[in-house]
Write a protein that holds these residues in place. Structure first.
Motif, PDB file in Angstrom:
ATOM      1  N   ASN A  57       0.815  -1.211   0.000  1.00 52.73           N
ATOM      2  CA  ASN A  57       0.000   0.000   0.000  1.00 52.73           C
ATOM      3  C   ASN A  57       0.851   1.264   0.000  1.00 52.73           C
ATOM      4  OD1 ASN A  57      -2.946  -1.046   0.523  1.00 52.73           O
ATOM      5  ND2 ASN A  57      -1.660  -2.188   1.940  1.00 52.73           N
ATOM      6  N   ALA A  58       2.064   1.166  -0.562  1.00 58.05           N
ATOM      7  CA  ALA A  58       2.966   2.321  -0.558  1.00 58.05           C
ATOM      8  C   ALA A  58       2.338   3.520  -1.259  1.00 58.05           C
ATOM      9  CB  ALA A  58       4.292   1.945  -1.225  1.00 58.05           C
ATOM     10  N   GLY A  59       1.709   3.290  -2.406  1.00 59.32           N
ATOM     11  CA  GLY A  59       1.103   4.395  -3.143  1.00 59.32           C
ATOM     12  C   GLY A  59       0.012   5.083  -2.351  1.00 59.32           C
ATOM     13  N   MET A  60      -0.855   4.295  -1.740  1.00 55.97           N
ATOM     14  CA  MET A  60      -1.960   4.862  -0.965  1.00 55.97           C
ATOM     15  C   MET A  60      -1.433   5.632   0.252  1.00 55.97           C
ATOM     16  SD  MET A  60      -5.245   4.954  -1.226  1.00 55.97           S
ATOM     17  CE  MET A  60      -6.807   5.035  -0.367  1.00 55.97           C
ATOM     18  N   LEU A  61      -0.407   5.095   0.902  1.00 53.90           N
ATOM     19  CA  LEU A  61       0.153   5.758   2.075  1.00 53.90           C
ATOM     20  C   LEU A  61       0.837   7.069   1.690  1.00 53.90           C
ATOM     21  CD1 LEU A  61       1.596   2.665   3.980  1.00 53.90           C
ATOM     22  CD2 LEU A  61      -0.518   3.917   4.445  1.00 53.90           C
ATOM     23  N   TYR A  62       1.483   7.099   0.534  1.00 51.95           N
ATOM     24  CA  TYR A  62       2.059   8.359   0.038  1.00 51.95           C
ATOM     25  C   TYR A  62       0.955   9.401  -0.148  1.00 51.95           C
ATOM     26  CZ  TYR A  62       6.845   6.785  -1.033  1.00 51.95           C
ATOM     27  OH  TYR A  62       8.143   6.362  -0.956  1.00 51.95           O
ATOM     28  N   ILE A  63      -0.144   8.979  -0.766  1.00 53.66           N
ATOM     29  CA  ILE A  63      -1.240   9.908  -1.053  1.00 53.66           C
ATOM     30  C   ILE A  63      -1.861  10.427   0.234  1.00 53.66           C
ATOM     31  CG2 ILE A  63      -3.550  10.079  -2.071  1.00 53.66           C
ATOM     32  CD1 ILE A  63      -2.606   8.072  -4.193  1.00 53.66           C
ATOM     33  N   ILE A  64      -2.097   9.528   1.197  1.00 50.66           N
ATOM     34  CA  ILE A  64      -2.672   9.959   2.475  1.00 50.66           C
ATOM     35  C   ILE A  64      -1.735  10.934   3.183  1.00 50.66           C
ATOM     36  CG2 ILE A  64      -3.306   9.149   4.783  1.00 50.66           C
ATOM     37  CD1 ILE A  64      -4.431   6.641   3.494  1.00 50.66           C
TER      38      ILE A  64
END
Length: 366
Positions: free
Chosen positions: A49-56
């Motif tokens: 979930n690296a992408g989602m965590l970056y966005i959050i």
């Protein structure tokens, strides 16, 4: 309901093999992300979930930036949105170019061949999105502008599905709708909650706005939504064929140029700093904007726009918390309920992410 990204001509319109990570996409992760997943010292949840965590994470800095902009708008004399854009994106542009030159990133000015058209689209649409938000705040309450802005994840998901051939599942649609409901409960726009006070302090409202001005602000806000949709979609289409600093520098260059021209054409006077607090707020806008754009770009390069844009809703939660800490605004029961819905929806999307499979990997090979 998921389609392979290899079907999308937007993602694979390049004539060379240079990349900044990988040119191969799946419905949620790229091949280098899969390599990270296999590292024993990296938790699988964070890697998947690296992408989602970056966005959050980016939404926290966007909330800090917007708070700084609101404080600038309340100064005397107020700063025009175009000047705020010039300062914010100008700082970002300088930081990006210096970083690329120092670290030896190829093509620091023109960007990599094969994606330059997409980079220009990202810059123009990004300016429209930013301009639409800042201009609408002149005649709309923050509550109304927030609700209109958060139409972007819905339109982005549709654009990603149509243009990039990315999957858009029923669970993502439900999570997006629930998150939008949470935003409405927190913002409580007057046209839906006429008898209830909004959570934003009165210093951010413009009570003498005429119906014509309000209608124009709504129209500008809708242009901003379309611009943000194009920006998110183009970032995903570019993927890792360009360095994140390439993406950010094109965005900053177009914003700085077009906002500066706008100030000249409309004869907008430049407001110069008159106090250290004023100067500090401008620097904070630029610094927070740079960090936020970096994290957002990293996230959208790794995540589908339909899923990743859901994380944008978390910004309103950060805004509520920051307003409580800085302005002492106590959130109402509806705000707490809305925040709980947003967090639950974001966690649901993160926890239901499907890991990479051999079938998907083969389908996404260019």
């Amino acid at each position: 309901m998921s389609n392979s990204d290899s079907e999308s001509p937007l993602i694979h319109t390049i004539g060379h093999r240079d990349n900044y990570g990988s040119t191969q996409f799946t419905s949620g992760t790229s091949q280098d992300d899969e390599a990270i997943d296999r590292r024993p010292n990296v938790p699988g949840f964070v890697a998947n979930n690296a992408g989602m965590l970056y966005i959050i994470s980016s939404q926290f800095f966007f909330a800090c930036m917007n708070l700084s902009v609101k404080m600038l708008n309340s100064s005397d004399p107020p700063v025009h949105p175009f000047e705020v854009i010039v300062v914010r994106t100008g700082i970002t542009l300088i930081c990006c170019v210096i970083y690329m030159i120092v670290t030896g990133v190829p093509d620091p000015i023109l960007g990599p061949k094969g994606v330059r058209t997409l980079l220009v689209i990202r810059g123009i649409t990004g300016f429209l999105g930013l301009c639409g938000l800042y201009l609408s705040l002149q005649y709309l309450s923050v509550a109304d502008a927030t609700v209109l802005t958060f139409l972007t994840p819905l339109t982005t998901a549709v654009a990603g599905c149509i243009l990039l051939k990315e999957g858009y599942s029923v669970t993502q649609a439900v999570a997006g709708f629930c998150s939008l409901l949470g935003v409405v409960l927190i913002a409580r726009p007057p046209f839906l909650f006429n008898s209830m006070p909004a959570v934003i302090p009165d210093i951010y409202y413009l009570p003498e706005t005429t119906p014509a001005q309000r209608l124009a602000a709504v129209g500008v806000s809708m242009i901003g939504v379309l611009g943000a949709t194009g920006a998110y979609t183009s970032i995903r289409a570019i993927g890792k064929r360009a360095h994140p600093m390439h993406v950010m520098s094109f965005f900053s260059l177009w914003c700085t140029t077009m906002a500066s021209l706008g100030m000249v054409v409309f004869n907008i006077p430049v407001v110069y700093p008159k106090s250290w607090r004023w100067s500090l707020l401008l620097l904070m806008v630029g610094a927070f904007g740079f960090v936020a754009q970096t994290l957002l770009t990293l996230g959208l390069q790794r995540e589908t726009v339909s899923r990743g844009s859901t994380g944008v809703y978390i910004q309103v939660l950060f805004a509520v918390v920051l307003e409580r800490l800085i302005f002492g605004v106590v959130p109402s029961l509806l705000s707490v309920l809305g925040a709980a819905i947003i967090v639950s929806s974001a966690l649901f999307v993160v926890l239901t992410k499907r890991g990479p499979t051999p079938v998907n990997t083969a389908d996404s090979t260019a």
